[in-house]
Scaffold this active site. Sequence first.
Site, PDB file in Angstrom:
ATOM      1  N   LYS A  71       0.796  -1.239   0.000  1.00 40.02           N
ATOM      2  CA  LYS A  71       0.000   0.000   0.000  1.00 40.02           C
ATOM      3  C   LYS A  71       0.828   1.289   0.000  1.00 40.02           C
ATOM      4  CE  LYS A  71      -3.899  -1.776   2.644  1.00 40.02           C
ATOM      5  NZ  LYS A  71      -4.851  -1.387   3.684  1.00 40.02           N
ATOM      6  N   ASP A 106     -10.632   3.753   2.483  1.00 37.14           N
ATOM      7  CA  ASP A 106     -11.029   3.435   3.864  1.00 37.14           C
ATOM      8  C   ASP A 106     -11.755   4.606   4.513  1.00 37.14           C
ATOM      9  OD1 ASP A 106     -10.044   0.890   3.821  1.00 37.14           O
ATOM     10  OD2 ASP A 106      -8.103   1.424   4.690  1.00 37.14           O
ATOM     11  N   GLY A 131      -6.298   3.674  18.994  1.00 35.40           N
ATOM     12  CA  GLY A 131      -5.330   3.184  18.008  1.00 35.40           C
ATOM     13  C   GLY A 131      -4.784   4.320  17.167  1.00 35.40           C
TER      14      GLY A 131
HETATM   15  P1  ATR Z   1      -3.589  -0.821  11.104  1.00 36.70           P
HETATM   16  O1  ATR Z   1      -2.937  -0.420   9.827  1.00 36.70           O
HETATM   17  O2  ATR Z   1      -4.645  -1.876  10.955  1.00 36.70           O
HETATM   18  O3  ATR Z   1      -4.084   0.353  11.874  1.00 36.70           O
HETATM   19  P2  ATR Z   1      -1.202  -1.023  12.747  1.00 36.70           P
HETATM   20  O4  ATR Z   1      -0.604   0.137  12.047  1.00 36.70           O
HETATM   21  O5  ATR Z   1      -0.368  -2.237  12.992  1.00 36.70           O
HETATM   22  O6  ATR Z   1      -2.473  -1.589  11.958  1.00 36.70           O
HETATM   23  O7  ATR Z   1      -1.838  -0.515  14.125  1.00 36.70           O
HETATM   24  C1  ATR Z   1      -2.358  -1.391  15.088  1.00 36.70           C
HETATM   25  C2  ATR Z   1      -2.950  -0.591  16.237  1.00 36.70           C
HETATM   26  O8  ATR Z   1      -3.431  -1.518  17.226  1.00 36.70           O
HETATM   27  C3  ATR Z   1      -1.943   0.312  16.926  1.00 36.70           C
HETATM   28  O9  ATR Z   1      -2.612   1.452  17.411  1.00 36.70           O
HETATM   29  C4  ATR Z   1      -1.467  -0.576  18.074  1.00 36.70           C
HETATM   30  O10 ATR Z   1      -0.929   0.139  19.171  1.00 36.70           O
HETATM   31  P3  ATR Z   1       0.657   0.512  19.202  1.00 36.70           P
HETATM   32  O11 ATR Z   1       0.827   1.701  18.287  1.00 36.70           O
HETATM   33  O12 ATR Z   1       0.929   0.839  20.622  1.00 36.70           O
HETATM   34  O13 ATR Z   1       1.388  -0.712  18.696  1.00 36.70           O
HETATM   35  C5  ATR Z   1      -2.765  -1.233  18.467  1.00 36.70           C
HETATM   36  N1  ATR Z   1      -2.554  -2.466  19.231  1.00 36.70           N
HETATM   37  C6  ATR Z   1      -2.178  -3.679  18.739  1.00 36.70           C
HETATM   38  N2  ATR Z   1      -2.073  -4.577  19.742  1.00 36.70           N
HETATM   39  C7  ATR Z   1      -2.367  -3.916  20.905  1.00 36.70           C
HETATM   40  C8  ATR Z   1      -2.455  -4.282  22.280  1.00 36.70           C
HETATM   41  N3  ATR Z   1      -2.187  -5.540  22.690  1.00 36.70           N
HETATM   42  N4  ATR Z   1      -2.824  -3.336  23.186  1.00 36.70           N
HETATM   43  C9  ATR Z   1      -3.106  -2.063  22.789  1.00 36.70           C
HETATM   44  N5  ATR Z   1      -3.047  -1.658  21.508  1.00 36.70           N
HETATM   45  C10 ATR Z   1      -2.700  -2.569  20.561  1.00 36.70           C
END
Ligand code: ATR
Length: 280
Positions: A71, A106, A131
Amino acid sequence: MTAARKTPAACLIGWPAAHSRSPLIHHYWLRQLGIEGGYNIEAVPPEEFAEFVLHLSTHGFVGANVTIPHKERALALTRPDQRARAVGAANTLWYEGDELRSTNTDIEGFISNLDACAPGWDAASDALVLGAGGASRAVVFGLIERGVARVHLANRTVERARALADQFGAQVHPVSWDVLGELLPRADLLVNTTSLGMHGQPPLEVDVGRLPQQAVVADLVYVPLQTPLLATAQARGLKTADGLGMLLHQAVRGFELWFGQRPEVTPELRALVEADLTKA
Ligand code: ATR
């Protein structure tokens, strides 16, 4: 490699070519609208992506969806619109004359789904978004564009929320995860963009009972279809918008750009994709 074809066709470019619902969605619309066209899955490894995209039409395609891991690369290889630039990733490519353009659908997927599921949601003045990844960028951009006054952004890694606020400006307020509870009573809209609550991931611990009575709750997770967050929100009588709705709505624009007609997200289409998701 796909030979040039007579009827217009689009494709999904990914690596590995994961099982995707996009062919199901686009084939349904092609059938429903009586358009002779196609939609294929193309497994293209990263080292071949540039060649494939730069010669998309010679590969037989009028446009494409792009998924992981391509992407960001797609953005650099095309002329992106404002939405793709804001999200930092393109998921839909089409030709404008000879020029390959890109966008990120999106944003409208999220907003159109909210419009369909919770009309009037945009009276919200305070949104709380969980997030700060790629999906969150699309959500935050859409909310600001639609005029939501304040977007509170909570992320486990608060620096990522700060970076997003720096990009999107003063309407976005980064907050740390541990003050989440305090923000719930004034959140008109709660959106989960994290992977929490997804099958195989830890649960999302949010006390929906603290949200105001008029709050709307959206979850981008669609496996399971009804996340615990959405189930508790519905049990409280709150309006909800789910991840599958967003997935269906985000596909509309690509289809329209490639095949020239704007398709509809119908209950029949939703049932079709739901059945496919539950058999997986
Ligand atoms: P996407 O493109 O789908 O948004 P990403 O960029 O990998 O995927 O983002 C995943 C989100 O889920 C992030 O906000 C991540 O928090 P971090 O920035 O702190 O990594 C959040 N996330 C994933 N696992 C988590 C967990 N166990 N607890 C809290 N937040 C989580």
